[in-house]
Design an enzyme around this catalytic site. Structure first.
Site, PDB file in Angstrom:
ATOM      1  CG  HIS A  17      36.841  32.710  43.110  1.00  0.00           C
ATOM      2  ND1 HIS A  17      37.367  31.899  44.118  1.00  0.00           N
ATOM      3  CD2 HIS A  17      37.613  33.692  43.268  1.00  0.00           C
ATOM      4  CE1 HIS A  17      38.289  32.363  44.555  1.00  0.00           C
ATOM      5  NE2 HIS A  17      38.413  33.774  44.112  1.00  0.00           N
ATOM      6  CD  GLN A  62      36.240  35.030  46.406  1.00  0.00           C
ATOM      7  OE1 GLN A  62      35.748  35.737  45.780  1.00  0.00           O
ATOM      8  NE2 GLN A  62      37.584  35.038  47.164  1.00  0.00           N
ATOM      9  CG  HIS A 106      40.560  37.105  41.111  1.00  0.00           C
ATOM     10  ND1 HIS A 106      41.758  36.755  41.372  1.00  0.00           N
ATOM     11  CD2 HIS A 106      40.041  36.416  42.086  1.00  0.00           C
ATOM     12  CE1 HIS A 106      41.767  36.268  42.623  1.00  0.00           C
ATOM     13  NE2 HIS A 106      40.847  35.902  43.300  1.00  0.00           N
ATOM     14  CD  GLU A 107      36.190  37.993  42.743  1.00  0.00           C
ATOM     15  OE1 GLU A 107      35.738  37.162  42.904  1.00  0.00           O
ATOM     16  OE2 GLU A 107      37.115  38.734  43.018  1.00  0.00           O
ATOM     17  N   GLY A 112      36.686  42.587  44.840  1.00  0.00           N
ATOM     18  CA  GLY A 112      35.713  41.651  44.077  1.00  0.00           C
ATOM     19  C   GLY A 112      35.215  40.486  44.793  1.00  0.00           C
ATOM     20  CB  CYS A 142      42.612  35.430  46.326  1.00  0.00           C
ATOM     21  SG  CYS A 142      41.013  34.706  46.563  1.00  0.00           S
ATOM     22  CG  LEU A 143      38.834  39.488  49.543  1.00  0.00           C
ATOM     23  CD1 LEU A 143      37.418  39.864  49.764  1.00  0.00           C
ATOM     24  CD2 LEU A 143      39.787  40.231  50.484  1.00  0.00           C
TER      25      LEU A 143
END
Length: 225
Positions: free
Chosen positions: A169, A79, A165-166, A74, A123-124
């Site tokens: 953000h 991000q 999660h996204e 995701g 998380c990226l």
């Protein structure tokens, strides 16, 4: 002839990753890359999307490429430093399963399920950091697809978690904001290391970042397990 020249110019722009190939209110410039904590763009306000179609699809496509290259499932637009309310995800994390891909613009949460569970998330934007986060196992959402069509559906299980999660953000909330003190204590040193590294590389932004704060004091309990 003029139309052909414009078409060639747009194709060249797309291949070079210089942003949307058609005029759009969506402003971005590629190639994109994941921005790392504590980059201020991860906390910035994200604009609603009002332009749909090809420009939005191109941005989503490049976001998918970044996501897969970084072994993610995701990715939210902030991000990659693009502060719009857009997310892409594929809960399988497999680029060979495009049928599982989702692109959601301007998402909102209609309702959350009562049941919650814990999962050790990554998380990226936080390389090398994982921590337990509790989230509802079901979520009903409303959003728009790349063509601006309204969608309304429910997600469950891991897919629901990826969406939440996204979605966080897009709200300027990061996954460690939801970790209990026990988890923060474990990852605190890594968070501070990312903060210090960012400030070294971007000294002019030292006052613009939000730091994690002091390491929580967690009392150890013996003899219970």
């Amino acid at each position: 002839m003029m139309d052909e020249l414009k078409s060639l110019k747009r194709e060249k722009s797309r291949q070079m990753g210089t942003g949307p190939s058609t005029e759009s209110e969506i402003q971005w410039k590629g190639p994109l890359a994941v921005v790392k904590y504590p980059d201020p763009r991860l906390r910035a306000e994200n604009q609603n999307i009002s332009q749909f179609g090809q420009p939005l699809q191109e941005l989503a496509n490049e976001m998918f490429e970044v996501m897969y290259e970084d072994d993610g499932c995701g990715l939210a637009a902030p991000q990659v430093g693009v502060n719009y309310r857009l997310m892409v995800f594929n809960p399988t994390g497999d680029r060979k399963k495009p049928e599982s891909q989702m692109v959601l613009a301007n998402p909102t949460i209609v309702s959350l399920g009562e049941e919650e569970d814990w999962f050790r998330e990554g998380c990226l934007s936080f390389p090398g950091i994982r921590g337990r986060v509790e989230r509802p196992t079901k979520v009903r959402i409303q959003a728009q697809d790349v063509d601006g069509k309204d969608v309304d559906f429910e997600l469950e299980g891991f897919t629901a978690r990826v969406f939440q999660h996204e979605y966080d953000h897009l709200q300027g909330t990061l996954f460690h904001d939801r970790m209990p003190d026990t988890e923060i204590a474990e990852v605190h040193a890594k968070l501070v290391s990312l903060e210090d590294s960012f400030v070294r590389d971007n000294p002019s932004l030292s006052d613009a970042i939000r730091r994690v704060g002091p390491k929580p004091e967690v009392k150890k309990m013996f003899g219970l397990f």
